[in-house]
Design an enzyme around this catalytic site. Structure first.
Site, PDB file in Angstrom:
ATOM      1  N   CYS A 335       0.795  -1.242   0.000  1.00  0.00           N
ATOM      2  CA  CYS A 335       0.000   0.000   0.000  1.00  0.00           C
ATOM      3  C   CYS A 335       0.828   1.293   0.000  1.00  0.00           C
ATOM      4  O   CYS A 335       0.574   2.187  -0.827  1.00  0.00           O
ATOM      5  CB  CYS A 335      -0.962   0.028   1.187  1.00  0.00           C
ATOM      6  SG  CYS A 335      -1.546  -1.551   1.758  1.00  0.00           S
ATOM      7  N   ARG A 364       5.911 -11.831   5.509  1.00  0.00           N
ATOM      8  CA  ARG A 364       5.355 -11.687   6.846  1.00  0.00           C
ATOM      9  C   ARG A 364       5.804 -12.855   7.705  1.00  0.00           C
ATOM     10  O   ARG A 364       5.846 -13.993   7.236  1.00  0.00           O
ATOM     11  CB  ARG A 364       3.822 -11.634   6.795  1.00  0.00           C
ATOM     12  CG  ARG A 364       3.307 -10.424   6.027  1.00  0.00           C
ATOM     13  CD  ARG A 364       1.804 -10.397   5.950  1.00  0.00           C
ATOM     14  NE  ARG A 364       1.354  -9.389   5.000  1.00  0.00           N
ATOM     15  CZ  ARG A 364       0.107  -9.263   4.590  1.00  0.00           C
ATOM     16  NH1 ARG A 364      -0.826 -10.080   5.052  1.00  0.00           N
ATOM     17  NH2 ARG A 364      -0.220  -8.331   3.720  1.00  0.00           N
ATOM     18  N   GLN A 382       0.934 -11.060  -3.656  1.00  0.00           N
ATOM     19  CA  GLN A 382      -0.473 -10.650  -3.640  1.00  0.00           C
ATOM     20  C   GLN A 382      -0.900 -10.132  -5.008  1.00  0.00           C
ATOM     21  O   GLN A 382      -0.137  -9.414  -5.663  1.00  0.00           O
ATOM     22  CB  GLN A 382      -0.689  -9.525  -2.625  1.00  0.00           C
ATOM     23  CG  GLN A 382      -0.567  -9.940  -1.175  1.00  0.00           C
ATOM     24  CD  GLN A 382      -0.783  -8.756  -0.255  1.00  0.00           C
ATOM     25  OE1 GLN A 382      -0.165  -7.711  -0.424  1.00  0.00           O
ATOM     26  NE2 GLN A 382      -1.663  -8.910   0.712  1.00  0.00           N
ATOM     27  N   ASP A 384      -2.529  -7.555  -5.810  1.00  0.00           N
ATOM     28  CA  ASP A 384      -2.904  -6.369  -5.047  1.00  0.00           C
ATOM     29  C   ASP A 384      -3.371  -5.248  -5.970  1.00  0.00           C
ATOM     30  O   ASP A 384      -2.848  -5.081  -7.077  1.00  0.00           O
ATOM     31  CB  ASP A 384      -1.683  -5.892  -4.260  1.00  0.00           C
ATOM     32  CG  ASP A 384      -2.059  -5.320  -2.918  1.00  0.00           C
ATOM     33  OD1 ASP A 384      -3.260  -5.159  -2.667  1.00  0.00           O
ATOM     34  OD2 ASP A 384      -1.156  -5.025  -2.127  1.00  0.00           O
ATOM     35  N   HIS A 386      -5.095  -0.977  -5.661  1.00  0.00           N
ATOM     36  CA  HIS A 386      -5.615   0.135  -4.865  1.00  0.00           C
ATOM     37  C   HIS A 386      -6.289   1.127  -5.796  1.00  0.00           C
ATOM     38  O   HIS A 386      -5.725   1.513  -6.816  1.00  0.00           O
ATOM     39  CB  HIS A 386      -4.496   0.799  -4.066  1.00  0.00           C
ATOM     40  CG  HIS A 386      -3.879  -0.128  -3.071  1.00  0.00           C
ATOM     41  ND1 HIS A 386      -2.740  -0.866  -3.354  1.00  0.00           N
ATOM     42  CD2 HIS A 386      -4.263  -0.473  -1.813  1.00  0.00           C
ATOM     43  CE1 HIS A 386      -2.442  -1.607  -2.302  1.00  0.00           C
ATOM     44  NE2 HIS A 386      -3.341  -1.387  -1.355  1.00  0.00           N
ATOM     45  N   LYS A 466     -15.628  -3.647   4.915  1.00  0.00           N
ATOM     46  CA  LYS A 466     -15.104  -4.482   3.829  1.00  0.00           C
ATOM     47  C   LYS A 466     -16.120  -5.538   3.408  1.00  0.00           C
ATOM     48  O   LYS A 466     -17.069  -5.847   4.132  1.00  0.00           O
ATOM     49  CB  LYS A 466     -13.806  -5.164   4.252  1.00  0.00           C
ATOM     50  CG  LYS A 466     -13.963  -6.144   5.416  1.00  0.00           C
ATOM     51  CD  LYS A 466     -12.672  -6.907   5.681  1.00  0.00           C
ATOM     52  CE  LYS A 466     -12.859  -7.885   6.838  1.00  0.00           C
ATOM     53  NZ  LYS A 466     -11.735  -8.826   6.976  1.00  0.00           N
ATOM     54  N   HIS A 512      -8.800  -0.931  -1.100  1.00  0.00           N
ATOM     55  CA  HIS A 512      -7.861  -2.046  -1.240  1.00  0.00           C
ATOM     56  C   HIS A 512      -8.657  -3.225  -1.781  1.00  0.00           C
ATOM     57  O   HIS A 512      -9.752  -3.503  -1.293  1.00  0.00           O
ATOM     58  CB  HIS A 512      -7.276  -2.475   0.115  1.00  0.00           C
ATOM     59  CG  HIS A 512      -6.609  -1.392   0.888  1.00  0.00           C
ATOM     60  ND1 HIS A 512      -5.250  -1.370   1.120  1.00  0.00           N
ATOM     61  CD2 HIS A 512      -7.112  -0.293   1.518  1.00  0.00           C
ATOM     62  CE1 HIS A 512      -4.943  -0.314   1.856  1.00  0.00           C
ATOM     63  NE2 HIS A 512      -6.060   0.351   2.112  1.00  0.00           N
TER      64      HIS A 512
END
Length: 637
Positions: A335, A364, A382, A384, A386, A466, A512
């Site tokens: 992000c 992680r 990911q 991912d 945005h 979410k 996200h």
């Protein structure tokens, strides 16, 4: 007091009629009573309940209900603990709850249980069950309970009791075995009809790896032997589809201790599937007007302080590294990088929405005890994205993301899913007005799409509400994949703005979203969903070309070359082994199609193709075969 038994409401006046009611409860094999408020009670509490709740209503709970099955399973865990203590007196008992599909009990014992031990425990449990020992509930002061378990040498129970705030605790006795428990339990051990011990595993006390490793025995129980048989068959199918086993058999990926736990090596076949997934992902994102990004794997630690990750995710982040006197942190998320790219230029309201997407690899820290093949790893990529948009654009953007998500999931063969809307938690950032607008936008988008959903009150993330979409695989198991999150926090932390029509700076909303989650986890789910037999468009090898004898080698090479020229992924075998062996090898690799070439095919230039299901189809020539394969690949079937 009114008790509903098998749909019939029976009035009980004070202490009268207890024997009649007990007979009726026994006739329907009731295990417990359930109050109108949803509380569960032992059947043995009947007299006590009549005395204090004359106006109350209760329903008989039977084993074929979710509550009854959970009570049965918990009781079986006590029976198992009783037997373990009989067979292994030195073992210390800890906890033994029921689970979604069974039960377990953790024991402190020096030597791990073996399969032979499980067999002996199971046989002893069967003998004990036949005795029909009653489960008797007792209450005791906390102080007396501590003394009791101290005298028994059960230190784990003492630790549990000491943490209980109430002055009084409940115990259950069955056949001389006493255990700390809230209950309720089945009336007697003979209420257990069908059970099976499944496996053993190590488990840290209280789930903390700093504590002692205990030995856990897993088991399951059902209302009938037929139900148990079906479940055991299901478990066998789960085992057959296990992505770790198939990953090794099909040479898709591996994990090596000398490289590190939770770090995946993608082998050529697995890498080819990943490339196919990534190519599809990128093509579709470009069509949907997303801008593709690539960002670094590390950043200065101040970035993660500003984003809040160092506060909220510190336990999942790795130790900072010193580079030229500054601390850098390996990234747990993408992000902040996307925000930096957004802020690299002035943005107008006319530019919004701006949609950034990245296949970004993050790292992680996960405890070793929870690592699980591809499904729980330490380094993963990911899918991912945005979206930076105005608050009035949230609903339309969510609608687009929902369409995109369902398209992607269906393309990979997931037609069934559950949808959840998670709302504001107790601890949150942002204004109540923004939360209300965002939550309503998510709700309206789901309603406009006609998607059935459940609301999870208070389960949103701290920065916004979410939507979670959990797919169901071919075995009807639920997997969390897609998530859509509305974020007020990061735009505020990083002072993200756009110039609005009023010529003032306003803060955009940040959405996200991940469609597949992580590629590693999604790949693991795909392996199990298809049992390793991937559809043609995903298969690492799509066609094998096999000769019956060496005489056909030249025509086979010509056939393979034509397929490869058409971008079909091909494997060949022109050796002198028998064709049955070659077909078997192709089948073990789960290759969708095998082209079988003998003298007949060489002379006629026709092509005999064996499908993965064993069916043979003859194509007049290469063009016909290519048309057939292209149609299936382009349809992503």
């Amino acid at each position: 007091m009114v008790i509903n038994i098998a749909g019939e409401a029976i009035q009980r006046d004070g202490g009268q009629g207890a024997d009649d009611i007990l007979k009726r409860l026994k006739k329907v094999n009731a295990l417990a009573l359930k109050s109108a408020e949803g509380y569960l009670f032992d059947i043995s509490s009947l007299a006590e309940l009549a005395g204090v709740k004359d106006a109350a209503e209760f329903t008989a709970v039977t084993i074929d209900s979710p509550e009854g099955l959970a009570i049965c399973r918990h009781s079986v865990s006590h029976i198992m603990a009783h037997v373990v203590k009989d067979l292994y007196p030195a073992a210390k008992v800890t906890i033994g709850p029921s689970t979604e599909d069974g039960f377990y009990y953790d024991f402190d014992i020096d030597t791990p249980f073996t399969p032979d031990d499980l067999s002996a425990i199971e046989k002893a449990m069967q003998r004990l069950i036949k005795k029909n020992n009653p489960f008797v509930r007792k209450t005791m002061s906390k102080a007396d309970a501590i003394k009791l378990f101290q005298a028994m040498g059960e230190g784990y129970k003492v630790e549990i009791i000491e943490a209980i705030e109430a002055d009084e605790v409940s115990l259950y006795e069955e056949g001389g075995f006493i255990d700390l428990c809230r209950g309720p339990h089945v009336p007697g051990t003979a209420s257990v009809r069908a059970f099976k011990l499944l496996k053993t595993a190590g488990a840290y006390w209280r789930g903390d790896e700093k504590n002692k490793m205990l030995q856990r025995i897993y088991g399951t129980a059902f209302a009938t032997q037929e139900d148990l048989k079906r479940h055991l068959e299901f478990l066998e199918e789960v085992k057959r589809r296990d992505h770790r086993r198939l990953g090794k058999e099909l040479d898709l990926f591996s994990i090596h201790d000398d490289i590190g736990a939770g770090l995946i090596l993608w082998h050529p076949s697995g890498a080819m599937i990943r490339k196919t997934i990534e190519d599809f992902w990128r093509e579709e994102h470009i069509k949907a007007d997303y801008k593709l990004l690539y960002t670094p794997h590390i950043a200065k630690i101040d970035l993660w302080k500003k984003s809040g990750h160092l506060d909220f995710y510190k336990e999942n982040m790795y130790t900072p590294m010193d580079i030229d006197g500054a601390d850098y942190e390996i990234k747990p998320m993408n992000c902040p990088f996307h925000i930096a790219i957004y802020k690299s230029a002035l943005r107008s309201y006319r530019d919004l929405p701006i949609k950034y997407a990245e296949l970004g690899t993050v790292y992680r820290y996960e405890r070793s005890g929870v690592l699980h093949g591809l499904l729980r790893v330490r380094g993963f990529t990911q899918d991912d994205a945005h979206i930076f948009c105005r608050i009035d654009q949230i609903e339309s953007e969510i609608l687009d993301v929902l369409d995109f998500t369902l398209f992607v999931l269906r393309t990979f063969g997931f037609e069934k899913y559950d949808v959840y809307l998670s709302t504001r938690p107790d601890k949150y950032v942002g204004t109540l007005d923004n939360w209300e607008v965002a939550t309503e936008a998510l709700r309206k988008a789901l309603q406009k799409k006609g998607l059935k959903y459940e609301t999870d009150p208070g389960e949103g993330v701290f920065y916004g509400p979410k939507i979670d979409i959990k797919v169901k695989d071919s075995l009807n198991r639920q997997w969390q994949c897609s998530t859509i999150q509305v974020d007020f926090n990061l735009p505020e932390r990083f002072d993200v703005t756009y110039r609005a029509s009023d010529d003032k700076e306003h803060m955009p909303i940040m959405i996200h979203r991940a469609l597949m989650g992580s590629l590693e986890r999604f790949f693991g789910i795909l392996i199990e969903h298809y049992g390793g037999a991937f559809p043609l468009w995903l298969a690492p090898v799509q066609v094998s070309v096999l000769t019956i004898s060496e005489r056909q080698a030249e025509f086979a090479k010509e056939t393979a070359a034509a397929l490869m020229k058409a971008n079909i992924r091909v494997e060949t075998d022109y050796g002198d082994e028998k064709i049955g062996y070659k077909i078997r090898q192709s089948s073990l690799k789960k290759i969708p199609y095998a082209v079988l070439i003998g003298d007949k095919e060489m002379e006629s230039r026709s092509l005999t193709v064996r499908k993965r299901n064993g069916e043979n189809v003859v194509f007049a020539d290469m063009n016909n075969l290519l048309d057939f394969l292209r149609e299936e690949i382009e349809g992503r079937r």
